[in-house]
Write a protein that holds these residues in place. Structure first.
Motif, PDB file in Angstrom:
ATOM      1  N   TRP A 104       0.789  -1.277  -0.103  1.00  0.00           N
ATOM      2  CA  TRP A 104       0.128   0.210   0.029  1.00  0.00           C
ATOM      3  C   TRP A 104       0.854   1.301  -0.054  1.00  0.00           C
ATOM      4  O   TRP A 104       2.170   1.125   0.171  1.00  0.00           O
ATOM      5  N   THR A 105       0.309   2.408  -0.270  1.00  0.00           N
ATOM      6  CA  THR A 105       1.010   3.520  -0.693  1.00  0.00           C
ATOM      7  C   THR A 105       1.350   4.515   0.827  1.00  0.00           C
ATOM      8  O   THR A 105       1.827   5.501   0.695  1.00  0.00           O
ATOM      9  N   GLY A 106       1.191   3.792   1.927  1.00  0.00           N
ATOM     10  CA  GLY A 106       1.609   4.436   3.173  1.00  0.00           C
ATOM     11  C   GLY A 106       0.750   5.450   3.674  1.00  0.00           C
ATOM     12  O   GLY A 106      -0.580   5.477   3.253  1.00  0.00           O
ATOM     13  N   ASP A 107       1.466   6.189   4.477  1.00  0.00           N
ATOM     14  CA  ASP A 107       0.377   7.073   5.429  1.00  0.00           C
ATOM     15  C   ASP A 107       0.103   8.392   4.658  1.00  0.00           C
ATOM     16  O   ASP A 107       0.566   9.522   4.864  1.00  0.00           O
ATOM     17  N   ASN A 108      -0.994   8.327   3.767  1.00  0.00           N
ATOM     18  CA  ASN A 108      -1.384   9.626   3.197  1.00  0.00           C
ATOM     19  C   ASN A 108      -2.219  10.348   3.981  1.00  0.00           C
ATOM     20  O   ASN A 108      -2.637   9.969   5.090  1.00  0.00           O
ATOM     21  N   ILE A 165      -4.064   7.075  -7.836  1.00  0.00           N
ATOM     22  CA  ILE A 165      -4.083   6.269  -8.922  1.00  0.00           C
ATOM     23  C   ILE A 165      -2.754   6.473  -9.710  1.00  0.00           C
ATOM     24  O   ILE A 165      -2.486   5.498  -9.976  1.00  0.00           O
ATOM     25  N   PRO A 166      -2.051   7.660 -10.021  1.00  0.00           N
ATOM     26  CA  PRO A 166      -0.542   7.377 -10.576  1.00  0.00           C
ATOM     27  C   PRO A 166       0.283   6.631  -9.669  1.00  0.00           C
ATOM     28  O   PRO A 166       1.079   5.852 -10.248  1.00  0.00           O
ATOM     29  N   MET A 167       0.214   6.576  -8.188  1.00  0.00           N
ATOM     30  CA  MET A 167       0.970   5.798  -7.472  1.00  0.00           C
ATOM     31  C   MET A 167       0.974   4.484  -7.607  1.00  0.00           C
ATOM     32  O   MET A 167       1.774   3.583  -7.771  1.00  0.00           O
ATOM     33  N   CYS A 168      -0.533   3.903  -7.800  1.00  0.00           N
ATOM     34  CA  CYS A 168      -0.548   2.596  -8.189  1.00  0.00           C
ATOM     35  C   CYS A 168      -0.359   2.083  -9.558  1.00  0.00           C
ATOM     36  O   CYS A 168       0.171   1.152  -9.641  1.00  0.00           O
ATOM     37  N   SER A 186       1.054  -5.477  -9.036  1.00  0.00           N
ATOM     38  CA  SER A 186      -0.179  -5.313  -9.221  1.00  0.00           C
ATOM     39  C   SER A 186      -1.045  -5.251  -8.065  1.00  0.00           C
ATOM     40  O   SER A 186      -2.239  -4.500  -8.143  1.00  0.00           O
ATOM     41  N   PHE A 187      -0.757  -5.764  -6.685  1.00  0.00           N
ATOM     42  CA  PHE A 187      -1.657  -5.712  -5.772  1.00  0.00           C
ATOM     43  C   PHE A 187      -1.235  -4.508  -4.893  1.00  0.00           C
ATOM     44  O   PHE A 187      -0.561  -4.725  -3.788  1.00  0.00           O
ATOM     45  N   CYS A 188      -1.863  -3.369  -5.389  1.00  0.00           N
ATOM     46  CA  CYS A 188      -1.702  -2.303  -4.588  1.00  0.00           C
ATOM     47  C   CYS A 188      -2.755  -1.379  -4.320  1.00  0.00           C
ATOM     48  O   CYS A 188      -3.814  -1.570  -5.090  1.00  0.00           O
ATOM     49  N   GLY A 189      -2.912  -0.758  -3.296  1.00  0.00           N
ATOM     50  CA  GLY A 189      -3.974   0.166  -2.650  1.00  0.00           C
ATOM     51  C   GLY A 189      -3.599   1.457  -2.213  1.00  0.00           C
ATOM     52  O   GLY A 189      -2.254   1.595  -1.423  1.00  0.00           O
ATOM     53  N   GLY A 219     -11.622   3.476  -4.268  1.00  0.00           N
ATOM     54  CA  GLY A 219     -10.983   2.269  -3.758  1.00  0.00           C
ATOM     55  C   GLY A 219     -11.589   1.038  -4.208  1.00  0.00           C
ATOM     56  O   GLY A 219     -10.928   0.141  -4.503  1.00  0.00           O
ATOM     57  N   ALA A 220     -12.924   0.947  -4.616  1.00  0.00           N
ATOM     58  CA  ALA A 220     -13.528  -0.187  -5.175  1.00  0.00           C
ATOM     59  C   ALA A 220     -13.227  -0.504  -6.570  1.00  0.00           C
ATOM     60  O   ALA A 220     -13.354  -1.709  -6.709  1.00  0.00           O
ATOM     61  N   TYR A 221     -12.236   0.340  -7.071  1.00  0.00           N
ATOM     62  CA  TYR A 221     -11.906   0.017  -8.510  1.00  0.00           C
ATOM     63  C   TYR A 221     -10.261   0.069  -8.375  1.00  0.00           C
ATOM     64  O   TYR A 221      -9.756   0.320  -9.456  1.00  0.00           O
ATOM     65  N   GLN A 222      -9.771  -0.225  -7.247  1.00  0.00           N
ATOM     66  CA  GLN A 222      -8.452  -0.325  -7.236  1.00  0.00           C
ATOM     67  C   GLN A 222      -7.945  -1.699  -6.488  1.00  0.00           C
ATOM     68  O   GLN A 222      -8.731  -2.188  -5.958  1.00  0.00           O
ATOM     69  N   PRO A 223      -6.869  -2.390  -6.884  1.00  0.00           N
ATOM     70  CA  PRO A 223      -6.741  -3.662  -6.508  1.00  0.00           C
ATOM     71  C   PRO A 223      -6.777  -4.053  -5.148  1.00  0.00           C
ATOM     72  O   PRO A 223      -7.568  -4.870  -4.766  1.00  0.00           O
ATOM     73  N   PHE A 224      -6.293  -3.436  -4.025  1.00  0.00           N
ATOM     74  CA  PHE A 224      -6.120  -3.626  -2.787  1.00  0.00           C
ATOM     75  C   PHE A 224      -7.004  -2.536  -2.114  1.00  0.00           C
ATOM     76  O   PHE A 224      -6.926  -1.409  -2.536  1.00  0.00           O
TER      77      PHE A 224
END
Length: 955
Positions: A627-631, A642-645, A654-657, A679-684
């Motif tokens: 996951w992309t950490g502490d946003n 979106i660009p981070m994933c 691929s398994f990112c959120g 989030g419902a349309y991102q992998p994690f």
């Protein structure tokens, strides 16, 4: 976990009321100018190369070319190896011929030895050697002076190495301090005076005559030493201080660097993790992109600062070619990007093209690493799918996740106790909201001692887990890699007794400050340590754990609150005597690897693990999710997810959120709803929140907003069969699940920098709403002669086109591509496991030719039995008015009672009749409805088992 927790953790320990200031403290992290090797390399300007390739030293066997490189400045010899690799790849390695000690070469990232491909000499002259590369028609030109490599496809130059002469290789050396230089000079002068004194008058001279011996300790050596002393004493070469921390650098300067030129390319991507656009920007006038795993408190957006993970893979794409550069080095690395088109407007480029003038667009990439060797793989494509396949052949594909992990995850720091967990779980049932996993953060442990439970708050963890299991749900608990130094703590005592901790440069156990207070750090580079760690996840060791409990690894950069840049000292020592500087970016990979192995071993090798990690490296995709950490709860952080994933997906992960709602701060209700929809349309798909934020469970924001969140959750669960099929294809082929538009439409230049909308697989285009108070979106639908269908209204759109789409708070703009078939499970349930035997609906979206194709992958969702062919892989094809189903794996066997309850055909004319043909059965008529306005056919209850081969015919 938050980097911000450093302050908050101390506050909690001492009962201090603290409201954290939500802004990154840049002074905690180095700039390139403060990183001495980056500063030295950046001073080295193009055209300054002193290296030449000694073509006469060339040695060629079937798959490898070896050539000696000479630095004419200091006469140090390097060995260049060029390997031809199967699958249109080339490997370049450069190392010292005789280093003072071995230089680090990254282990455990490659999944095996890459298969070789033949190299053949095609021509040679005094300064050039030409070789053929494999069977793809590529050629390699090796130029001797100045040294450079060029790769051509036919007559087209694809990529050049060292064309700007920025090869930089600091050879290992002993330090020549000021005293030794002065002694050398004094001895030399004395020797010359003695020699002159005892010679005859006729032989006396101020200079040695031709043929005289010059003592090695004489004036010439002294002058060389004096020059060398000046070079070696540049600040930061032999020790380096940042704030209060000093890096002793016992082996001195050891950095490496190399440049790559990409003629014809304007768009480059990859090298995550950075909170920045998907398309990498030029770094002229700014810091380079930094790859150095760090726990960054409240990271900023739109800059090149390092974050939690590092994957040193860069991709380049234009309408003719896609290629990749994989820089296999785990030390601190900086990447400079320059372009001859940077700053030019689109109009300027068009005018230049129309006038027939100007230079070919070119992007130049410069890699700079603190230590190790140069080991780089050139992935020569030529298509995007080729590059994904090539990289996967080196580092592996995304692990097939257990089915439940693709559902929704509910988390915060921290659910207070067992009653809190039960109440939150019950709240999802009470409000008819599906979810699969509830998470526990660090407060569930006994005083931040991992592998334990707080005896007062979580006295009966098995009872808690059993309640979840009865509802077919799971739990994830945190296990961090810093270990509390406590003589009463079993884990600490075991690691210390086995001598498994990372050491200081003086040989004692390395200690730092983290959540438990004083902590030590297991040496995960040691395979024996990893094996022991894995054994701690067995049910008899991890008391209270059960088979429906899984794990996340946080703080594994590693995070050291009182360390330099909030991480470990570079001169700390790991297994094998390697310094931390060599292995830093590998640490998080090894932690996740050992944890995943532990979950695998506890089941006897039968059950797929689920492990989430914050720190990562190339190859992390083999072990779980990222996951992309502490946003933060800000609209820009939602956009940046979106660009981070997408950047992570391009490099195999691929398994990112991203944390839904934002980890820091309190999201306004509109932002929270929009984040659930995205989030419902991102992998994690996980909601997570800081300890100090108000509770955010979906039912706490009013009935109307809860209904919107429920709708987003239900859309996620309906599409789980499609998600799972995409992950299976990622496992088998290396294709990203979430992908930029240019991957699917590689000739459409307008998609090359687009990162506010994206594809899921090849069939769904998603454009989340990421603006506050949005009333509409500009949506681009690519593809010449293609059609798209809004998945909610079934409205048809011809492509390519950009159009304005009005949106309401219910809107989640998603479009199904004409020519695709998507299987869905549309019956709402409480969790994914409860949907296991539910029926399917096939959504058939016809293209302009009246055709469509799709796939469905099914297995038990949790074991490795699919490796023994216990799975179904189905193909659906619609053409000439017939929908057929067949197997893509004739050897696969998996029994299921799931059936097809509906077939929806979008974009079709009204048929007179629809019939079903099953092998061994007579033809039967099917009931259907036709919506004239939407050109949509709904076939109800064909009642076909999903595993059956069939034909549905429209007449």
């Amino acid at each position: 976990m938050a980097a911000a927790r450093r302050l908050l953790g101390v506050a909690l320990m001492f009962n201090i009321c603290l409201i954290p200031v939500l802004s990154v403290d840049r002074s905690n992290f180095k700039t390139c100018d403060q990183s001495s090797f980056c500063r030295r390399q950046r001073k080295f300007q193009p055209g300054s190369s002193s290296y030449r390739a000694v073509l006469g030293s060339a040695k060629l066997n079937a798959d490898k070319l070896e050539i000696q490189l000479i630095d004419d400045k200091n006469q140090v010899s390097l060995l260049l190896e060029v390997h031809g690799l199967d699958g249109n790849m080339t490997r370049i390695k450069i190392n010292e011929v005789k280093p003072l000690k071995p230089r680090y070469e990254v282990p455990d990232v490659l999944i095996g030895t890459p298969r070789p491909a033949n190299l053949q000499v095609k021509g040679q002259d005094d300064n050039t050697l030409e070789l053929s590369l494999g069977e793809q028609g590529h050629k390699l030109l090796v130029t001797g002076t100045p040294f450079r490599l060029d790769i051509l496809a036919g007559q087209d130059l694809v990529l050049s190495v060292n064309s700007r002469g920025l090869l930089y290789f600091e050879h290992l050396r002993e330090r020549k301090d000021t005293l030794s230089a002065k002694v050398s000079s004094a001895v030399g002068n004395m020797w010359h005076k003695v020699k002159t004194l005892f010679s005859s008058d006729s032989e006396k001279t101020d200079k040695p005559s031709e043929g005289d011996d010059v003592n090695p300790e004489g004036e010439e050596v002294a002058k060389a030493e004096e020059s060398k002393k000046t070079e070696d004493d540049e600040p930061g070469m032999w020790d380096e201080t940042f704030k209060t921390h000093t890096d002793s650098k016992p082996y001195g300067p050891s950095s490496v660097g190399l440049d790559f030129s990409l003629p014809g390319f304007e768009h480059v991507y990859g090298i995550p993790e950075h909170a920045d656009y998907m398309k990498l920007r030029t770094t002229e006038g700014t810091d380079p992109y930094r790859l150095y795993n760090l726990d960054v408190f409240q990271y900023e957006l739109y800059n090149t600062m390092a974050l939690y993970g590092s994957v040193p893979l860069l991709l380049a794409h234009n309408i003719h070619h896609t290629l990749g550069i994989f820089w296999l080095n785990a030390a601190e690395t900086w990447v400079d990007i320059s372009s001859n088109t940077a700053g030019k407007t689109l109009l300027g480029k068009m005018l230049q093209y129309m006038q027939g003038g100007g230079e070919t667009p070119q992007t130049d990439v410069r890699w700079m690493s603190e230590s190790g060797i140069i080991d780089v793989f050139l992935l020569l494509g030529p298509t995007p799918s080729d590059v994904f396949r090539q990289y996967a052949s080196l580092t592996g594909t995304q692990a097939l996740p257990p089915y439940f992990s693709l559902g929704y995850h509910q988390c915060r720091w921290n659910y207070n106790d067992e009653d809190d967990v039960r109440n939150v779980d019950a709240g999802f049932d009470e409000h008819d909201l599906p979810y699969d996993v509830i998470w526990l953060d660090i407060e569930h442990t006994d005083g931040k001692r991992y592998f334990t439970w707080d005896p007062h708050k979580f006295p009966n963890p098995k009872d808690m887990l059993s309640v979840l299991k009865e509802k077919r749900r799971k739990m994830v608990a945190i296990v961090d890699p810093h270990i509390k130094i406590d003589s009463a703590y079993k884990i600490h005592n075991e690691i210390r007794s086995r001598n498994f901790y990372v050491k200081t440069k003086d040989g004692s156990d390395y200690e730092g400050w983290c959540w438990p207070g004083s902590a030590a750090y297991p040496d995960f580079t040691n395979p024996e340590m990893r094996d022991w760690w894995s054994s701690m996840f067995s049910y008899d060791q991890y008391e209270g754990s059960m088979d429906n409990m899984f794990v996340w690894n946080d703080m594994n950069e590693p995070s050291v609150f009182n360390g330099p840049e909030v991480t470990m000292h570079k001169d700390a020592v790991h297994w094998g005597g390697w310094e931390h500087r060599e292995v830093h970016n590998l640490y998080g990979l090894y932690v996740q690897m050992a944890t995943a192995q532990g979950l695998l071993h506890r089941s006897g090798g039968k059950e797929r693990p689920f492990v989430l990690t914050r720190a990562f490296f190339a190859g992390s995709q083999r072990y779980g999710a990222v996951w992309t950490g502490d946003n933060a709860a800000e609209w820009d952080h939602l956009k940046m997810s979106i660009p981070m994933c997408l950047s992570l997906s391009l490099v195999g992960i691929s398994f990112c959120g991203a944390d839904v709602g934002g980890f820091f701060k309190n999201p306004e209700t509109e932002l929270l709803v929009r984040w659930y929809q995205a989030g419902a349309y991102q992998p994690f798909f996980r909601a997570h929140a800081h300890l100090d934020t108000p509770r955010r469970e979906p039912w706490l924001h009013g009935d109307d907003n809860m209904a919107l969140i429920r709708k987003a959750l239900q859309q996620r669960y309906a599409l789980l069969p499609y998600w799972y099929t995409l992950f299976y294809k990622a496992l088998r082929e290396g294709h990203p699940v979430m992908r930029p538009l240019w991957v699917e439409f590689p000739l459409d230049v307008s998609t090359f920098a687009m990162d506010n909308q994206y594809m899921l697989g090849s069939a769904l285009l998603v454009h989340p709403v990421t603006e506050a108070s949005a009333r509409g979106l500009q949506i681009y639908l690519p593809g010449n002669g293609e059609v798209w269908y809004d998945i909610h209204s079934y409205q048809k759109y011809n492509a390519p086109q950009t159009f304005y789409s009005p949106v309401t708070m219910e809107s989640i703009p998603v479009f199904q591509r004409g020519g695709s078939i998507i299987p869905r499970r549309d019956r709402p349930r409480r969790s994914s496991d409860c949907m296991r035997d539910d029926p399917f609906t096939l959504y058939v979206a016809l293209n302009m030719q009246g055709e469509a194709q799709g796939e469905l992958y099914l297995d038990d969702g949790h074991s490795y039995n699919y490796e023994q062919n216990e799975f179904l892989y189905r193909a659906f094809n619609y053409s000439a008015g017939k929908l057929t189903a067949s197997s893509l794996n004739l050897n696969g066997e998996f029994k299921t009672s799931s059936w097809i309850e509906r077939i929806i055909i979008i974009g079709a004319a009204k048929p007179r009749s629809i019939t079903l043909n099953l092998i061994g059965y007579s033809e039967t008529s099917l009931e259907f409805e036709y919506d004239q306005a939407m050109s949509m056919i709904t076939v109800r209850k064909p009642s076909i088992n999903i595993a059956s081969d069939f034909t549905v015919t429209l007449r």
